[in-house]
Design a protein around this motif. Structure first.
Motif, PDB file in Angstrom:
ATOM      1  N   GLU A 120       0.829  -1.207   0.000  1.00 35.33           N
ATOM      2  CA  GLU A 120       0.000   0.000   0.000  1.00 35.33           C
ATOM      3  C   GLU A 120       0.864   1.258   0.000  1.00 35.33           C
ATOM      4  N   LEU A 121       1.891   1.266   0.846  1.00 32.96           N
ATOM      5  CA  LEU A 121       2.768   2.437   0.911  1.00 32.96           C
ATOM      6  C   LEU A 121       3.534   2.638  -0.390  1.00 32.96           C
ATOM      7  N   ARG A 122       3.949   1.538  -1.017  1.00 35.16           N
ATOM      8  CA  ARG A 122       4.671   1.653  -2.280  1.00 35.16           C
ATOM      9  C   ARG A 122       3.769   2.231  -3.365  1.00 35.16           C
TER      10      ARG A 122
ATOM     11  N   GLU B 246       1.154   4.128  -2.860  1.00 32.77           N
ATOM     12  CA  GLU B 246       0.917   5.533  -2.506  1.00 32.77           C
ATOM     13  C   GLU B 246       2.112   6.389  -2.905  1.00 32.77           C
ATOM     14  N   PHE B 247       3.331   5.855  -2.706  1.00 36.14           N
ATOM     15  CA  PHE B 247       4.534   6.582  -3.093  1.00 36.14           C
ATOM     16  C   PHE B 247       4.555   6.838  -4.594  1.00 36.14           C
ATOM     17  N   VAL B 248       4.233   5.810  -5.380  1.00 31.88           N
ATOM     18  CA  VAL B 248       4.224   5.968  -6.836  1.00 31.88           C
ATOM     19  C   VAL B 248       3.179   6.997  -7.251  1.00 31.88           C
ATOM     20  N   ASP B 249       2.020   6.962  -6.608  1.00 35.28           N
ATOM     21  CA  ASP B 249       0.958   7.916  -6.914  1.00 35.28           C
ATOM     22  C   ASP B 249       1.403   9.339  -6.590  1.00 35.28           C
ATOM     23  N   ARG B 250       1.995   9.526  -5.416  1.00 39.25           N
ATOM     24  CA  ARG B 250       2.462  10.871  -5.018  1.00 39.25           C
ATOM     25  C   ARG B 250       3.576  11.357  -5.934  1.00 39.25           C
ATOM     26  N   ARG B 251       4.457  10.453  -6.332  1.00 47.42           N
ATOM     27  CA  ARG B 251       5.553  10.851  -7.212  1.00 47.42           C
ATOM     28  C   ARG B 251       5.016  11.298  -8.564  1.00 47.42           C
ATOM     29  N   SER B 252       4.005  10.604  -9.075  1.00 41.11           N
ATOM     30  CA  SER B 252       3.431  11.007 -10.365  1.00 41.11           C
ATOM     31  C   SER B 252       2.717  12.350 -10.236  1.00 41.11           C
ATOM     32  N   GLN B 253       2.055  12.574  -9.101  1.00 33.41           N
ATOM     33  CA  GLN B 253       1.423  13.882  -8.872  1.00 33.41           C
ATOM     34  C   GLN B 253       2.473  14.985  -8.825  1.00 33.41           C
TER      35      GLN B 253
END
Length: 115
Positions: free
Chosen positions: A59-61, A63-70
């Motif tokens: 889940e954290l990974r 979320e990290f990918v999502d935040r990085r793309s944002q």
């Protein structure tokens, strides 16, 4: 043969003269069973904890990918320029000029700064 099975069913091996040896062995077997049950319980707890942590890491990974793309989307020049246009700040029409400083000028400039 009949007497042996009948003696086991009546538990005569626990009340005979040499019953102390038998009781010691029975207590030893009970302790081993308790230790085995406790180890199995701890093992199962560890397995559940590992599964829970693995799920949390996934889940954290994600979320990290999502935040990085944002973040990448927010850092794009087009997004920044749109935000600046809202505040009436427009991109420059004149291209930037590179300033070159010679070593002697740089030394004198640095001396002036430090004084």
């Amino acid at each position: 043969m009949k007497k042996g099975i009948y003696g086991i069913l009546k538990a005569r091996f626990l009340i005979d003269d040499d019953a102390v040896k038998n009781w010691r062995f029975i207590v030893f077997l009970i302790l081993l069973a308790i230790i085995m049950i406790a180890n199995t319980q701890r093992f199962e707890q560890k397995v559940f904890q590992i599964a829970q942590l693995t799920t949390e890491v996934k889940e954290l990974r994600s979320e990290f990918v999502d935040r990085r793309s944002q973040l990448m989307k927010l850092k794009m020049e087009s997004t920044v320029s749109e935000k600046m246009i809202e505040k009436d700040i427009f991109p420059s029409t004149v291209p930037p000029i590179k300033i070159k400083v010679k070593k002697e000028e740089e030394k004198s400039f640095l001396k002036k700064l430090w004084q």
